[in-house]
Design an enzyme around this catalytic site. Sequence first.
Site, mmCIF file in Angstrom:
data_model
loop_
_atom_site.group_PDB
_atom_site.id
_atom_site.type_symbol
_atom_site.label_atom_id
_atom_site.label_comp_id
_atom_site.label_asym_id
_atom_site.label_seq_id
_atom_site.Cartn_x
_atom_site.Cartn_y
_atom_site.Cartn_z
ATOM 1 N N LYS A 82 0.832 -1.219 0.000
ATOM 2 C CA LYS A 82 0.000 0.000 0.000
ATOM 3 C C LYS A 82 0.857 1.256 0.000
ATOM 4 O O LYS A 82 2.024 1.234 0.383
ATOM 5 C CB LYS A 82 -0.968 -0.039 1.177
ATOM 6 C CG LYS A 82 -2.044 -1.098 0.944
ATOM 7 C CD LYS A 82 -3.328 -0.852 1.649
ATOM 8 C CE LYS A 82 -4.371 -1.845 1.152
ATOM 9 N NZ LYS A 82 -5.455 -2.063 2.075
ATOM 10 N N ARG A 106 -3.771 -10.039 4.613
ATOM 11 C CA ARG A 106 -4.088 -10.121 3.171
ATOM 12 C C ARG A 106 -2.868 -9.609 2.413
ATOM 13 O O ARG A 106 -2.513 -8.430 2.549
ATOM 14 C CB ARG A 106 -5.327 -9.266 2.890
ATOM 15 C CG ARG A 106 -5.801 -9.303 1.450
ATOM 16 C CD ARG A 106 -7.040 -8.424 1.290
ATOM 17 N NE ARG A 106 -7.529 -8.456 -0.089
ATOM 18 C CZ ARG A 106 -7.053 -7.668 -1.046
ATOM 19 N NH1 ARG A 106 -6.113 -6.791 -0.802
ATOM 20 N NH2 ARG A 106 -7.539 -7.772 -2.273
HETATM 21 C C1 9MG Z 1 -9.865 -5.539 -1.515
HETATM 22 N N1 9MG Z 1 -8.961 -4.966 -0.541
HETATM 23 C C2 9MG Z 1 -7.920 -4.125 -0.801
HETATM 24 N N2 9MG Z 1 -7.328 -3.776 0.350
HETATM 25 C C3 9MG Z 1 -7.986 -4.420 1.348
HETATM 26 C C4 9MG Z 1 -7.874 -4.464 2.734
HETATM 27 O O1 9MG Z 1 -6.955 -3.742 3.368
HETATM 28 N N3 9MG Z 1 -8.708 -5.232 3.436
HETATM 29 C C5 9MG Z 1 -9.680 -5.949 2.799
HETATM 30 N N4 9MG Z 1 -10.504 -6.698 3.564
HETATM 31 N N5 9MG Z 1 -9.856 -5.935 1.475
HETATM 32 C C6 9MG Z 1 -9.020 -5.179 0.768
#
Ligand code: 9MG
Length: 273
Positions: A220, A254
Site C-alpha cells: 500500500k 491479506r
Molecule cells: C480488496 N482490498 C484491498 N485492500 C484491502 C484491505 O486492506 N482489506 C480488505 N478486507 N480488502 C481489501
Amino acid sequence: MRLHCGSFRLDMSRPLVMGIVNVTPDSFSDGGRHFVRDTAIAHAHQLIAEGADILDIGGESTRPGAQEVSLQEELERVLPVLEGLRGVGVPVSIDTFKPEVMRAAIAAGASMVNDINALQQPGALDVVAASNAAVCLMHKQGKPQSMQLAPQYQDVMHEVMDFLQQRIAAAEAAGIARNRMVVDPGFGFGKSLEHNLALLRHLHDFTRMNVPILAGLSRKSMLGMITGQEVNKRAAASVAAALIAVQRGAHIVRVHDVKETVDALKVWQAVNA
Ligand code: 9MG
C-alpha cells in the site's frame, strides 16, 4: 477462536495468510478472457503452493482513483476463476461489494465475502445471511475514486471501531452468526499516513470485538511513503507490516507476497511457541 467459512472451520490460534488474486485487466497483458482466467487460476495455485490459507479473488480494483466496473463485467471476470478453483482445498473469498456478485460467487464455490463496504449495499446483508459464507466487514471513508483526497477524523481509532461495532450489530440482526465475521480497519481506505499508523499502532484494541481481525497492508501507498519505494518494490516493507499487524493482534493478513510472509510468520511462531 474458529471462523466458520463455508464448509471450512478455520483455527484462529495461528495467523492465516490470505493471498491476493486480482482478475483485473491491468494485472495481465492483453491476452483475452481465457488467458486472464487461466493466469489467475495458475496464480491461485502458486499461492496455495507457497502456503496461502485463503485466496481472495477480486474483479474490480479498489485502489485509490480506480474506476468502477459494471456488474456484468465483474461477473465475467470472477465467475470462471471461481469455477476453476472449486474444491481447491482452501477457502476462496470473493472481494466485492455488489450483492449480485456475492450471490453468484457463493453459488460458484466462494466460502467468504470480503466486502470493503461492510455489507452496506442494499441486499448485501441478506445475501450473506442466506449463505454459510464468512464475511469480512471493512471500514472505509469515502469511495475509492476520491477517498484519499482529504480523509478527516476527530479520533480515527474511535470512529473506525464504532463503525465496525455497528456493522457487526447489523450483520447479527440480519442473521449472520458472529463466528462467521471478520473485521478490518481498512488500511489506506480514506486514511492518511498518520491515520494508518495510529490504526496499526493500536490494532490490538480491535481484539475487544471478539471477532478475528484482518489486516491488509500489502504494497500500500503508506509503505511507499515510509520507504520511498515504488509499488513493485514494497515486498520487504509489506512483510514487515504484516508481521507488525500479527504481533498486534491480526488473525489474517491479506498479502501479495505469500511465500515471504509465510516464512516471516513461521519465524514469529517459532519464537512464540
Ligand atoms: C480488496 N482490498 C484491498 N485492500 C484491502 C484491505 O486492506 N482489506 C480488505 N478486507 N480488502 C481489501
